[in-house]
Motif scaffolding. Sequence first.
Motif, mmCIF file in Angstrom:
data_model
loop_
_atom_site.group_PDB
_atom_site.id
_atom_site.type_symbol
_atom_site.label_atom_id
_atom_site.label_comp_id
_atom_site.label_asym_id
_atom_site.label_seq_id
_atom_site.Cartn_x
_atom_site.Cartn_y
_atom_site.Cartn_z
ATOM 1 N N VAL A 86 10.147 8.031 -2.777
ATOM 2 C CA VAL A 86 10.318 7.040 -1.707
ATOM 3 C C VAL A 86 9.512 5.775 -2.001
ATOM 4 N N ARG A 87 8.454 5.901 -2.775
ATOM 5 C CA ARG A 87 7.609 4.739 -3.059
ATOM 6 C C ARG A 87 8.380 3.632 -3.749
ATOM 7 N N SER A 88 9.260 3.997 -4.688
ATOM 8 C CA SER A 88 10.035 2.975 -5.390
ATOM 9 C C SER A 88 10.900 2.184 -4.426
ATOM 10 N N ARG A 131 0.833 -1.214 0.000
ATOM 11 C CA ARG A 131 0.000 0.000 0.000
ATOM 12 C C ARG A 131 0.863 1.257 0.000
ATOM 13 N N LEU A 132 1.952 1.243 0.739
ATOM 14 C CA LEU A 132 2.849 2.399 0.735
ATOM 15 C C LEU A 132 3.498 2.579 -0.630
ATOM 16 N N ALA A 133 3.836 1.477 -1.289
ATOM 17 C CA ALA A 133 4.463 1.561 -2.607
ATOM 18 C C ALA A 133 3.487 2.020 -3.682
ATOM 19 N N GLU A 134 2.192 1.811 -3.451
ATOM 20 C CA GLU A 134 1.184 2.161 -4.454
ATOM 21 C C GLU A 134 0.566 3.531 -4.222
ATOM 22 N N GLY A 135 1.113 4.313 -3.281
ATOM 23 C CA GLY A 135 0.607 5.668 -3.071
ATOM 24 C C GLY A 135 -0.580 5.736 -2.153
ATOM 25 N N TYR A 136 -0.553 4.955 -1.089
ATOM 26 C CA TYR A 136 -1.662 4.937 -0.134
ATOM 27 C C TYR A 136 -1.859 6.293 0.536
ATOM 28 N N SER A 137 -0.777 7.033 0.738
ATOM 29 C CA SER A 137 -0.866 8.320 1.432
ATOM 30 C C SER A 137 0.066 9.326 0.771
ATOM 31 N N PRO A 138 -0.363 10.587 0.691
ATOM 32 C CA PRO A 138 0.529 11.630 0.148
ATOM 33 C C PRO A 138 1.720 11.919 1.058
#
Length: 359
Positions: A255-257, A242-249
């Motif tokens: 950093v997602r990658s 979820r963090l990698a897929e843009g769960y939160s701005p």
Amino acid sequence: MPTIPSLSGLRGRNTRQPAVGRIPVPMSAYVVDCAVYVDGKRLPRRFTHADAIAEVRERGEGFVWIGLFEPDDEQIQGIAETFGLHELAVEDAVCAHQRPKLERYDETLFMVLKTVRYIEHESPTTANEIVETGEIMAFLGRDFVVTVRHGQHSGLHGLRGELEADPERLCSGPAAVLHAIADRIVDSYLAVTDAIEEDIDEIESMVFAPNSPIGAEHIYLMKREVLELRRSVTPLANPLRRLAEGYSPLVPDQVRSYFRDVDDHLTTVSERVGSFDELLTTLVDATLAKITLQQSTDMRKITSWAAIVAVPTMVVGVYGMNFDFMPELHWRFGYPLVMAMILVACLILYRTFRRNRWL
């Protein structure tokens, strides 16, 4: 001079003293470190949690990183009020014993990660515990990150030093700290799985060795430890994804990658842990099969000796009836003949059982 009343004079009265108030615990007892980072560099001043966030918001840049170690409700309350942490997340952070998860409260992310440490031992067959777990909770905000640790082996001092030596990483903000923590924990999973794999290889060699002393209880112990590791690893996959897929701005694109890379490493760990569980199940089946085979062999030996003993028992039982008219009862060579017949019969049975590998 007034006399002091005796204890007997106080009987029947309410002698309970008023409760003594708790002694306030200083901040240094539970705040491991509190730092302000601007442009990836740590400001040299010492800050309290209130001064730190005030400094950051006055500057309009940078972030605060506060590390706590096993705080209680009263100790964390001031920080929770200062940073606006949700009461449910604060309760989870204090109570610990949580599964890995990721939750969003207004403008704050709350993430739970399980830490794992491999306990050194001489042999997996003599160890009572192989894996020790702890927890790290992280509150992520726009300009702060608050980490709460549970467990002696989950220290972040070394990680903080590595990040401070690389200001470029800290320039990405609090999300970079969260990524570094997740990356360090997943790397520790890999190290633990390497050590457990060696233990399982040792157990496997012992299971298939002749006359091995290892029993099913030793494998069940290892299986229990692998299950504990699995409970720490498997639930973390969804929060990382979820963090990698843009769960939160709060987690910027750059950093997602990095979270995707951590998720890939976690997938490798999950696959290895799953293979450990399957292999241990196979070893349990093999051990139980060996036990069953050994029991069958023992029963054949017992049955063989019982059959051999039955011959003299039967003959002695017949001649112990004390009848006057019995074959060869009054013959001089009757006793040696009977003993010889018993011995020959026992030898025939013994050779027969030996030839059939019952003895």
